[in-house]
Design an enzyme around this catalytic site. Structure first.
Site, PDB file in Angstrom:
ATOM      1  CD  GLN A   1      -3.263   2.317   7.095  1.00  0.00           C
ATOM      2  OE1 GLN A   1      -4.395   2.828   8.040  1.00  0.00           O
ATOM      3  NE2 GLN A   1      -3.980   2.347   5.787  1.00  0.00           N
TER       4      GLN A   1
ATOM      5  CG  ASN B   1      -2.515  10.987   1.952  1.00  0.00           C
ATOM      6  OD1 ASN B   1      -2.615  10.502   1.728  1.00  0.00           O
ATOM      7  ND2 ASN B   1      -2.906  11.689   3.181  1.00  0.00           N
ATOM      8  CE  LYS B   2      -5.491   5.603   4.473  1.00  0.00           C
ATOM      9  NZ  LYS B   2      -6.255   4.096   3.167  1.00  0.00           N
TER      10      LYS B   2
ATOM     11  NE  ARG C   1       0.416   0.872   3.082  1.00  0.00           N
ATOM     12  CZ  ARG C   1       1.454   2.279   3.600  1.00  0.00           C
ATOM     13  NH1 ARG C   1       2.400   2.155   2.973  1.00  0.00           N
ATOM     14  NH2 ARG C   1       1.365   3.749   4.066  1.00  0.00           N
ATOM     15  N   GLY C   2       0.279   2.828  -0.209  1.00  0.00           N
ATOM     16  CA  GLY C   2       0.830   3.707  -0.384  1.00  0.00           C
ATOM     17  C   GLY C   2       0.759   3.505  -1.633  1.00  0.00           C
TER      18      GLY C   2
ATOM     19  NE  ARG D   1      -6.655   0.201  -1.999  1.00  0.00           N
ATOM     20  CZ  ARG D   1      -6.001   0.977  -1.031  1.00  0.00           C
ATOM     21  NH1 ARG D   1      -5.169   0.696  -0.567  1.00  0.00           N
ATOM     22  NH2 ARG D   1      -6.740   2.043  -0.345  1.00  0.00           N
TER      23      ARG D   1
ATOM     24  CG  ASP E   1      -3.436   7.558  -1.384  1.00  0.00           C
ATOM     25  OD1 ASP E   1      -4.108   8.918  -0.160  1.00  0.00           O
ATOM     26  OD2 ASP E   1      -3.411   6.505  -1.972  1.00  0.00           O
TER      27      ASP E   1
END
Lengths: 356, 356
Positions: B201, B252-253, B49-50, B92, B242
C-alpha cells in the site's frame, strides 16, 4: 546441500561452476564461468552472493585470468592476475571478504612468482591457493556451526534475515551453520525467515535451503519481525555479516539493523556468525564502511512488474550497520566474542594471527 | 485528490462508486457497485480499504440493499438492512469503523422505521445517514489535518507506513492529512513511505497519492526504516489506525509496531491520526483485538509470480498492535491525546459524547 554453490572444475585450464542464485527457488541452474569479466558480472548481478561465497568466487575468478595462458612467462601471468584483481574489486563495494580474497591471491602471486619455473606452474599454484580459500571457508563454516550450536537449546526458534546459509558460502553457511549442527545433534530448532526485501533472499534462498535440509521454516515479511517477537515466538536472532569493524560494528544486509534494534527492545539475543575473513581491522567502526546503493528498480519493479508509480524517488542502500552494543555475540571459527568491543575483537584477531 | 475514492451516485435507487485500489498505481479504474454482496467482496478483496473508507463503504453498502425495493413495506425493508449489516460485518474483522458504521446504520434504521410512511422514505433516510457518515468523515479528516499540522514544522521529514491518506478515507486522509494541511500553510514537509509488504500500500497508494498531490516522497522497503532513522533522516512518524483500545493501544497495518519500536529507540515521536470512529471503547487493550490473518499467497506470490518455494509455511497477520507507551500522541477530530492512557483516552471520548 546436494547442489554445488561455488566450485572449480578441472585443472588450471578448467573453469568455475556456480549455482545461479537469481533463479532460485524456481530453477536450479549451474553456470559455467570461464573468464574474469563473466565472474565479475556474476558477482555484480548476484548470481553468486553472500560474503564468504563472494570471497571464494573472487579466488577462482583470479584463476580464470590464467586458463588461456600459452606462451606467456611468469611476469606476464602476474600482470594478468593484477588486472583480474583490479576488475573483480570493482564488482561490489561492501563485502570485505571480496577484497580479502583478492589481496590474498595477489600477495600469494607476488610471493611465488620469482620461484615459479614457468607460467603453468604459477597458474597451478594460484589455483591451489583459491582451492585453499574454498577449503578453509568450508572448515570455518563447520567450526562456526559447532560453536554457534552451543548457543541453541532444543526447542528454540531462531529468526534470521537474508541468507547466510550454505548458499552464501563454500560450506554449511554462517548464520545457518549452528542450526544445521544443532539438528545433527538431535536438537529441534525452528526458523522464522524474513523475506528480505528488495531482493527476497530470505524467501527465495533461505526458505528454499532450509526446506531442502528438512528444517522447519516459516516465511514472514520483514515488517512482521517486531510482531513475531512481541508474540514471544522468537528465542534468538542469528544473522551473517558482510564486514565487521574493529569495534565490533556489523555491516550486513539492509534490514539487519532494524531486526537488531527490535531484538534489543524485546530482550532477545542477537548473534552474528561470520568467519575471520569478514573482519576489517583497518576500520575502527561502522561509519567507515561504504554502503552499496543499488538501482531503484529493485524496489519499484522487484517482482517483474511495476509496483510503484513511475518516476517515484527511492532510497536503496543494500546494507546497514548494526552497532556492536546491539550484538550479544559474534561467532567466528576461532572462537566466540561475547559482548563485542574493540578490546575483545582485537584480542581474538590477534590470537588468530589476523592482527599485526 | 481529483479522483473519487468512495461515493454514491444518484438517489436511493442509485449505486456506490469506488476507485479500485488493487489496480493502482498503474490503472485508475472506477467501479460501480450496485448490490450488497459486491460491496462485501470489494471490501474483502481490498478494492476499497483504509478504516474510515471502509466505514463509509459499509454505510453505502447497507443502502444497496434497498435500491431494488418495489412493493415491500418498511418492516420488510428493515429486514433487508439487517441482512445487509450481517453480510457486510463478515467482510473484514479488524477495522472497527466497519462495525461502528454498520451499528450506526442499523440503529438509525430501527429508530426511524416506525415513523417512516413507506419503504421509499425509509431508504431515502438511510441514504441520508450514509451520506452523513461520508460528510462527517471528510470533516473529521480536515480537522485532524489542522490539529496534526501543528505538530509539523517547516523542513521536517515524516515517515509513514501503509496508506492512511485520502485513499483511505472520504476526505484528505488521516495520517497524511497533517502533511496536506501543512503544505497549504506553506510548510515544506517531505515524506518517506514504507512500501508496506505484503500488499505494498505504501508503494502503490501512498507514493502515488503524495506524488499526485505534489508532496516530495521517497519510497523505501520496510526493512530500511531503521536505517533511515539511524541516518537522522526522519523527524517524526505518522500513521493511521484500524482500531484503538481504551488504554490507547493502536491496531494498524502489520509493520506499524516495528516502526513504533524503532522510532522509540531513536527518540523520534510516533503519532497516530485517527477519527473517533476508530476507537473501540468496549475493549480495554490491544490483546482483545482480533487480528485478521490473510492467505499465504500474499507473501509467496505477492507480485504475480512465485517468489518462495512451493509449500513453504508462512505467517501472515494483516495487522499488529502498538502499545500506548510507544505513542507520543493520538490526533482525533475532537482533539489531541498526548501520551495516551486509559484516563486520557476516556476523557476525550467522554467529552466527545462517545463514552457512557
Amino acid at each position: 546441500m546436494g547442489v554445488r554453490v561455488i566450485d572449480w572444475e578441472g585443472d588450471w585450464r578448467g573453469h568455475a561452476l556456480l549455482l545461479d542464485q537469481t533463479l532460485l527457488p524456481l530453477e536450479c541452474v549451474e553456470l559455467s564461468v570461464s573468464d574474469v569479466q563473466s565472474m565479475h558480472d556474476c558477482i555484480r548481478r548476484l548470481a553468486v552472493r553472500g560474503a564468504p561465497a563472494i570471497g571464494v568466487a573472487a579466488g577462482f575468478g583470479v584463476c580464470l585470468s590464467l586458463r588461456t595462458l600459452s606462451t606467456e612467462n611468469v611476469s606476464q601471468a602476474l600482470v594478468r592476475v593484477e588486472q583480474a584483481c583490479a576488475l573483480l574489486a570493482r564488482s561490489r563495494p561492501t563485502a570485505v571478504n571480496l577484497f580479502w580474497a583478492l589481496e590474498r591471491m595477489l600477495q600469494h602471486a607476488r610471493a611465488i612468482a620469482p620461484a615459479c619455473e614457468n607460467a603453468v606452474r604459477f597458474a597451478q599454484r594460484l589455483l591451489e591457493e583459491a582451492r585453499a580459500i574454498q577449503r578453509e571457508d568450508a572448515a570455518a563454516c563447520q567450526r562456526m556451526g559447532e560453536l554457534g550450536a552451543e548457543l541453541l537449546r532444543d526447542g528454540m526458534t531462531v529468526l534470521t534475515h537474508c541468507n547466510a546459509g550454505a548458499l552464501a558460502t563454500a560450506g554449511v553457511g554462517t548464520a545457518l551453520a549452528p542450526i544445521y549442527v544443532a539438528k545433527s545433534q538431535g536438537k529441534h530448532v525452528r526458523v522464522y525467515a524474513d523475506e528480505t526485501r528488495p531482493l527476497l533472499q530470505g524467501a527465495r534462498l533461505t526458505a528454499w535451503e532450509l526446506q531442502t535440509q528438512g528444517i522447519e521454516v516459516t516465511l514472514i515479511t520483514d515488517n512482521m519481525a517486531g510482531r513475531v517477537m512481541f508474540e514471544g515466538r522468537i528465542d534468538a536472532v542469528i544473522v551473517g555479516a558482510d564486514r565487521i569493524a574493529r569495534h565490533g560494528d556489523v555491516c550486513n544486509k539492509i534490514g539487519t539493523y532494524s531486526v537488531a534494534t527490535l531484538a534489543a527492545a524485546h530482550g532477545i539475543p542477537f548473534y552474528v556468525v561470520a568467519p575471520l575473513s569478514t573482519f576489517d581491522a583497518r576500520i575502527p567502526d561502522g561509519s567507515h564502511i561504504h554502503i552499496e546503493e543499488r538501482q531503484p528498480e529493485e524496489i519499484t519493479e522487484g517482482f517483474g512488474r511495476r509496483t510503484a508509480p513511475p518516476g517515484v524517488r527511492t532510497y536503496n542502500p543494500a546494507f546497514d550497520v548494526t552497532p556492536a552494543r546491539l550484538v550479544r555475540a559474534i561467532v567466528t571459527e576461532a572462537g566466540v566474542i561475547h559482548t563485542p568491543d574493540e578490546a575483545r575483537v582485537s584480542a581474538l584477531l590477534r590470537s588468530a594471527g589476523r592482527l599485526g
